[in-house]
Design an enzyme around this catalytic site. Structure first.
Site, PDB file in Angstrom:
ATOM      1  N   PHE A  52     -11.904  -7.109  13.431  1.00  0.00           N
ATOM      2  CA  PHE A  52     -10.827  -7.586  12.572  1.00  0.00           C
ATOM      3  C   PHE A  52     -10.471  -6.503  11.546  1.00  0.00           C
ATOM      4  CE2 PHE A  52      -9.505  -9.863   8.635  1.00  0.00           C
ATOM      5  CZ  PHE A  52      -8.272 -10.303   9.118  1.00  0.00           C
ATOM      6  N   GLN A  53      -9.192  -6.238  11.415  1.00  0.00           N
ATOM      7  CA  GLN A  53      -8.664  -5.215  10.501  1.00  0.00           C
ATOM      8  C   GLN A  53      -9.299  -3.839  10.749  1.00  0.00           C
ATOM      9  OE1 GLN A  53      -8.661  -6.789   6.413  1.00  0.00           O
ATOM     10  NE2 GLN A  53      -6.628  -7.631   6.825  1.00  0.00           N
ATOM     11  N   MET A 100      24.504   7.992   2.536  1.00  0.00           N
ATOM     12  CA  MET A 100      24.449   9.300   3.187  1.00  0.00           C
ATOM     13  C   MET A 100      24.718   9.168   4.681  1.00  0.00           C
ATOM     14  SD  MET A 100      24.219  12.477   2.732  1.00  0.00           S
ATOM     15  CE  MET A 100      23.292  13.143   1.350  1.00  0.00           C
ATOM     16  N   GLU A 122       0.804  -1.230   0.000  1.00  0.00           N
ATOM     17  CA  GLU A 122       0.000   0.000   0.000  1.00  0.00           C
ATOM     18  C   GLU A 122       0.835   1.277   0.000  1.00  0.00           C
ATOM     19  OE1 GLU A 122      -0.571  -2.641   1.873  1.00  0.00           O
ATOM     20  OE2 GLU A 122      -2.688  -3.179   1.734  1.00  0.00           O
ATOM     21  N   LYS A 153     -17.785  -0.095   5.715  1.00  0.00           N
ATOM     22  CA  LYS A 153     -18.303  -1.012   4.700  1.00  0.00           C
ATOM     23  C   LYS A 153     -19.814  -0.859   4.499  1.00  0.00           C
ATOM     24  CE  LYS A 153     -17.796  -5.716   3.099  1.00  0.00           C
ATOM     25  NZ  LYS A 153     -17.384  -7.080   3.356  1.00  0.00           N
TER      26      LYS A 153
END
Lengths: 160, 566
Positions: free
Chosen positions: B112-113, B480, B50, B162
């Site tokens: 969940f999630q 760096m 993502e 949802k």
């Protein structure tokens, strides 16, 4: 220097945490904070007291104004204003101290709002410095519990 | 009126906003939306992580000037996107992030999630929303796009439970957005413009200090007009590169920590600093009390909080850069002097001083026979693409060499994570840019460390036939950080040695891409030529001088005139 800032906000979920998150994220100070609805239920008024030099206060007001849900930001301490704070104190009040507590409450134009055999609960309103003075005087008599509201403030109307 | 589902409405609304491409990754909470996208006339680019979706949407926005859109699922999908969102926020890039959320009755139940992504992203979005009812969907999306692209742009996140997406609604008609509390200032105060113009005309040693705001406002034409008519030398921040042509005689290149000698000396010595769309970042100013010490400062910025945040400003102008520069040019037009033709006569002594600095200490590096110097690779990339490619970068030495040695002559060609400094940005960004401009060369200038942070996006590039080119300046170090350890930590290379790395040529092959390698200087040009001629994703693995440093360098906390030179 101490500044009292008044913020009008859209009354939406999470809006308070946008304000407090801004302060914590940018390392600004909050000394006290009060928030409640205005006459319009979808607008809240938040009064906060903060400290900082002009540079910091300018950033605070600009950053607050940048929040999408903020309607108006006023640094009230820029001009003439009245401020009030309320404190509820439970003070030890036995046979020896009861009279003295009442006298102090009276001097500060407070009220006794709850009585028990061993204590009084008193309510006092005033400027932050007056509240502090009451606390300092009652402390030796035995303060068992204290709840302060934090400051609310309003600019004085233009004279004339 | 006919009712449609929330997901139908969302897709319709996105199309109404002109969105042709989404970058995303599906999951349980966004199944309805993905079902809608199955046969919708909108392209969905399936990333492999993502973070890549948000970076790709971000780069798409940077190169096109339009709003980029990322679509993520709830919970880990959303949290994986946070680095991308913070990256866009720091660089003021307009993107909209749609995240799935568990159904409203489950919110707060540790479902969940489930994650409070609105809470998590509050400090790194311009604004964000949790949509509570289906009827709010379309108005919220419209408002989000408006906020993302107006004023100082930035990311806006919309969290979509949802059940809200599944609900039935009648599609609301498009109305003008009304946000009385959110009214960015575009038009400059005319009195301030006059003050600024007088200061500009009175100055004998002016410098234009230009940032990403000029690019975001598409104000490069107005900037060139101002600079060339009055012969004002220009320096750019990392985000401002391309706002003024890098190969123009008035360009001093980048300023700040790894800026050019001429730019840093000019800023220190100028009597007037004209900051346009820049925010006096610590990487630019170095020690604050020594920054532009003798100068009066004009600061043009659309965000009032940027003004007098780090440096006290004499003439603040809150406005869109394009409006402000136009107003300045118009004011100058209305005066009798100087006409554009007089430019050549102005500031001759000042420019001579600057040119001397440029000659004395140009950007340079030591050639060492057949060893590949990373700067040489960037020079050749510039040469072989005629400076016309879109360059994305990772973060670190690769980024600084790209900024120093690729001559950006046009805006929206340099795509880099400036504010946040996000390693792993370059590859997904290259994909986003290539999808926006399939006909341009898009090259990710990378380090061997950074590229491994989002290397999985090679599969995305392959899947969508995005023949991006990746130039790895491979020195076997986190270069760096190693450079800082070399200079300030007694060469104690704590955790910066990356000698265990994949064989990038083989790795490319494993993804169905092409891998090329150069270990000698003489192989650099043939490798670049072959890569540019290949119609596939190509990794160019340049084994470069291992302990090469980026110079000039202003050590942290020092004045920008205290540069370490090559």
């Amino acid at each position: 220097m101490k500044h009292t800032i008044s913020v009008l906000l859209q009354n939406r979920p999470g809006v308070l945490s946008r304000v407090t998150g801004l302060f914590s994220g940018r390392g600004f100070n909050i000394e006290s904070l009060c928030v409640a609805e205005t006459l319009e239920s979808d607008v809240s008024c938040l009064t906060l007291v903060t400290t900082g030099d002009n540079f910091i206060i300018e950033q605070i007001t600009k950053q607050l104004h940048k929040l999408i849900d903020v309607i108006k930001v006023t640094d009230i301490s820029d001009k003439e204003y009245v401020e009030r704070e309320m404190v509820l104190l439970r003070v030890k009040a036995d046979a020896n101290t009861r009279a003295e507590v009442l006298r102090v409450v009276d001097i500060f134009r407070g009220k006794v709002v709850d009585v028990s055999p061993k204590s009084y609960a008193v309510e006092i309103t005033g400027s932050a410095s007056k509240i502090q003075a009451v606390i300092d005087i009652l402390r030796p008599l035995g303060i068992k519990e204290i709840v302060r509201t934090g400051t609310i403030a309003m600019a004085r109307a233009n004279k004339g | 009126m006919k009712k449609i589902t929330g997901s139908q409405a969302i897709v319709k609304c996105l199309q109404e906003e002109g969105i042709k491409t989404l970058f995303g990754f599906p999951g349980g909470a966004v199944l309805d939306l993905y079902d809608q996208l199955y046969d919708a006339d909108i392209q969905h680019v399936l990333v492999r992580h993502e973070q890549g979706a948000v970076h790709a949407a971000d780069a798409y926005a940077r190169v096109t000037g339009e709003v980029g859109v990322a679509l993520l699922t709830s919970g880990p999908g959303a949290t994986n996107g946070v680095t991308g969102i913070a990256t866009a926020y720091m660089d003021s890039i307009p993107i909209v992030i749609l995240t799935g959320q568990v159904p409203t009755p489950l919110i707060g139940n540790d479902a969940f999630q489930e994650v409070d992504i609105v809470g998590i992203t509050r400090p790194c979005t311009k604004h964000n929303y949790l949509v509570k009812t289906s009827a709010d969907l379309v108005p919220t999306i419209r408002e989000a796009f408006h906020i993302a692209r107006s004023g100082r742009p930035g990311p806006v996140l919309i969290d979509l439970p949802k059940d809200v997406v599944a609900g039935m609604i009648s599609y609301p008609e498009k109305k003008p957005i009304r946000m009385p509390n959110y009214q960015p200032t575009y038009e400059p105060h005319i009195g301030q413009i006059a003050k600024a113009c007088k200061a500009i005309l009175a100055s004998s040693r002016p410098v234009l200090y230009v940032g990403g705001g000029v690019i975001l406002a598409d104000a490069h034409t107005e900037l060139i007009e101002l600079a060339t008519r009055l012969n004002i030398p220009v320096t750019m921040t990392l985000m401002g590169l391309g706002a003024f042509p890098g190969s123009h005689g008035l360009s001093m290149g980048m300023l700040g920590m790894h800026g050019t000698y001429a730019a840093n000396m000019a800023v220190a010595d100028c009597d007037l600093l004209i900051a346009v769309g820049a925010r006096f970042d610590d990487r630019v100013t170095g020690r604050l009390d020594a920054f532009a010490r003798n100068a009066e400062i004009i600061h043009i910025d659309i965000d009032p909080t940027s003004i007098s945040k780090n440096v006290k400003v004499n003439i603040p102008i809150v406005a869109d850069c394009k409006y402000a520069l136009t107003a300045i040019n118009n004011w100058l037009n209305s005066e009798t002097i100087p006409k554009p033709g007089d430019a050549s006569a102005r500031h001759q002594d000042w420019l001579a001083t600057i040119n001397q600095w440029k000659t004395d200490h140009p950007l340079s590096y030591k050639d060492e026979g057949d060893i590949i110097k990373p700067q040489y690779v960037v020079e050749k990339l510039d040469e072989l693409t005629q400076g016309e490619a879109i360059i994305t970068t990772e973060v670190g030495q690769n980024q600084m060499w790209a900024a120093q040695f690729y001559k950006f002559n046009k805006p929206r060609r340099f795509v880099t994570s400036g504010g946040l400094g996000t390693m792993g940005f370059g590859l997904p960004a290259a994909i986003g840019a290539k999808i926006a401009f399939p006909d341009r060369h898009v090259i990710d200038i990378a380090g061997d460390g950074s590229i491994q942070m989002n290397i999985q996006e090679l599969a995305t590039a392959r899947q969508y036939k995005c023949p991006v080119k990746i130039a790895i300046l491979n020195n076997g170090y986190l270069g760096m950080v190693r450079q800082w350890q070399e200079l300030f930590y007694d060469k104690r290379y704590s955790s910066t040695i990356m000698d265990t790395a994949p064989d990038f040529v083989e790795l490319a092959r494993a993804f169905g891409a092409v891998g090329l390698r150069a270990v000698r200087k003489s192989e650099v040009v043939p490798v670049i030529k072959e890569a540019l001629a290949t119609d596939n994703v190509v990794i160019m693995d340049f084994k470069v001088a291992k302990e090469e440093g980026v110079y000039p360098m202003v050590p942290a906390g020092k004045a920008t005139t205290e540069m370490l030179l090559v």
